[in-house]
Design an enzyme around this catalytic site. Structure first.
Site, PDB file in Angstrom:
ATOM      1  N   LYS A  13       0.609  -0.936  -0.195  1.00 29.05           N
ATOM      2  CA  LYS A  13       0.337  -0.103   0.137  1.00 29.05           C
ATOM      3  C   LYS A  13       0.871   1.073   0.383  1.00 29.05           C
ATOM      4  O   LYS A  13       2.565   0.397   0.032  1.00 29.05           O
ATOM      5  CB  LYS A  13      -1.083  -0.406   1.082  1.00 29.05           C
ATOM      6  N   GLN A  93      11.569  -3.809   3.075  1.00 28.76           N
ATOM      7  CA  GLN A  93      10.679  -3.614   4.523  1.00 28.76           C
ATOM      8  C   GLN A  93      11.128  -2.358   5.285  1.00 28.76           C
ATOM      9  O   GLN A  93      12.109  -1.809   4.782  1.00 28.76           O
ATOM     10  CB  GLN A  93      11.612  -5.300   5.453  1.00 28.76           C
ATOM     11  N   GLY A  96       7.307   1.326   4.012  1.00 27.30           N
ATOM     12  CA  GLY A  96       6.799   2.682   4.818  1.00 27.30           C
ATOM     13  C   GLY A  96       5.188   1.664   2.976  1.00 27.30           C
ATOM     14  O   GLY A  96       4.445   2.367   3.476  1.00 27.30           O
ATOM     15  N   GLY A  98       4.083  -1.715   4.127  1.00 31.24           N
ATOM     16  CA  GLY A  98       2.557  -2.254   5.077  1.00 31.24           C
ATOM     17  C   GLY A  98       3.555  -4.002   4.273  1.00 31.24           C
ATOM     18  O   GLY A  98       1.494  -4.361   4.322  1.00 31.24           O
ATOM     19  N   GLY A  99       4.047  -4.546   4.079  1.00 32.55           N
ATOM     20  CA  GLY A  99       4.085  -6.145   3.155  1.00 32.55           C
ATOM     21  C   GLY A  99       3.537  -6.656   4.843  1.00 32.55           C
ATOM     22  O   GLY A  99       2.960  -7.323   4.398  1.00 32.55           O
ATOM     23  N   ASP A 134      -2.207  -1.430  10.361  1.00 36.37           N
ATOM     24  CA  ASP A 134      -2.516  -0.902   9.078  1.00 36.37           C
ATOM     25  C   ASP A 134      -2.799  -2.284   8.919  1.00 36.37           C
ATOM     26  O   ASP A 134      -3.249  -2.229   7.544  1.00 36.37           O
ATOM     27  CB  ASP A 134      -0.845  -1.168   8.780  1.00 36.37           C
TER      28      ASP A 134
END
Length: 275
Positions: A13, A93, A96, A98-99, A134
């Protein structure tokens, strides 16, 4: 139950905008953000077997958000889960993007479905938000507003965009960036309705990210990417607390060449509404 393997795509995202509204009694910050899933994916494989979560980049199982969420799911169901999960990581990673939160939500939904939907969407949201602010968004995907810590999610009409992401090979600690927040970072009287309407109409000049601005103070590598994008005439934005910088539009040859020369990873993605 016979053995099976399910393959799922777990999207990244971007935060189209992120504002800090104030400090909460629980120590977290109240935020307003607009989440947006894009076509950069981790690949998730689920099969029958003892509960285990492995990743291609060797995240320790006990630290993995998916594993933490599945343990909470077991507690909620009152029984052990017999699923083995392997995640091939493509989403960087500490960017920011969101993985980990995406993986968490996707696996919760998939396993709940395989078990015949014993948990409601509200129960899945409770588990997801216990693990990551998130993660609740990724139960929905598309374009959505996030309030509270980011876990109070309200889907809005999906907007279709082409986006260029630049990752400066830098992992950012969200906790460290939040520790920089002061009263000067807050926007207490935000007109959120105006921001939502602007995004739906394709007017992005109202967007900003106060958290990302703090991250650039801590990490000069981020500011270098930001200025590079700005110099080439695009409007740079920061996803979450960084380190990923993005802009709305396709990557020109200048952007591609500049990123390659500096050793940055560049991803050309589109809006994704398939969660």
């Amino acid at each position: 139950m016979s053995k099976f393997v399910i393959k799922l795509l777990s999207p990244a995202k971007v935060n189209l905008g992120l504002w800090l509204l104030g400090k909460r009694d629980d120590g977290y910050h109240e935020i307003f953000t607009i989440y947006h899933t894009v076509s950069l994916f981790d690949e998730v494989f689920i099969k029958e077997g003892p509960l285990k979560v492995e990743t291609s980049n060797n995240i320790p199982q006990e630290e993995n958000l998916v594993y933490k969420a599945l343990r909470l799911m077991e507690r909620r169901l009152g029984k052990e889960l017999e699923f083995s999960v392997y995640i091939h990581k493509n989403i960087p990673q500490g960017a920011g993007l969101g993985g980990g939160s995406s993986n968490c939500a996707l696996v919760l939904k998939a396993i709940n479905s395989l078990l015949g939907e014993p948990l409601s969407i509200e129960e899945l949201k409770e588990i997801a938000q216990s693990v990551s602010s998130d993660a609740v968004f990724f139960l929905y995907g598309g374009t959505a507003v996030g309030r509270g810590r980011g876990e109070a999610v309200e889907p809005i009409r999906h907007v279709d965009l082409k986006i260029t992401l630049i990752y400066p090979n830098l992992q950012v600690s969200t906790r460290r960036v939040y520790s920089m927040v002061s009263h000067t970072s807050l926007t207490p009287n935000l007109d959120s309705d105006k921001i939502i309407q602007s995004v739906l109409e394709g007017r992005f000049e109202v967007l900003e990210n106060r958290l990302g601005e703090l991250a650039m103070e801590l990490f000069p590598e981020m500011r270098e990417v930001y200025r590079f994008v700005e110099y080439l005439g695009y409007r740079p934005m920061i996803s979450g607390s960084g380190s990923c910088i993005f802009y709305i539009g396709e990557a020109s040859q200048e952007v591609k060449k500049g990123a390659l020369l500096r050793g940055w990873k560049l991803y050309q993605v589109r809006s994704y509404d398939g969660v």
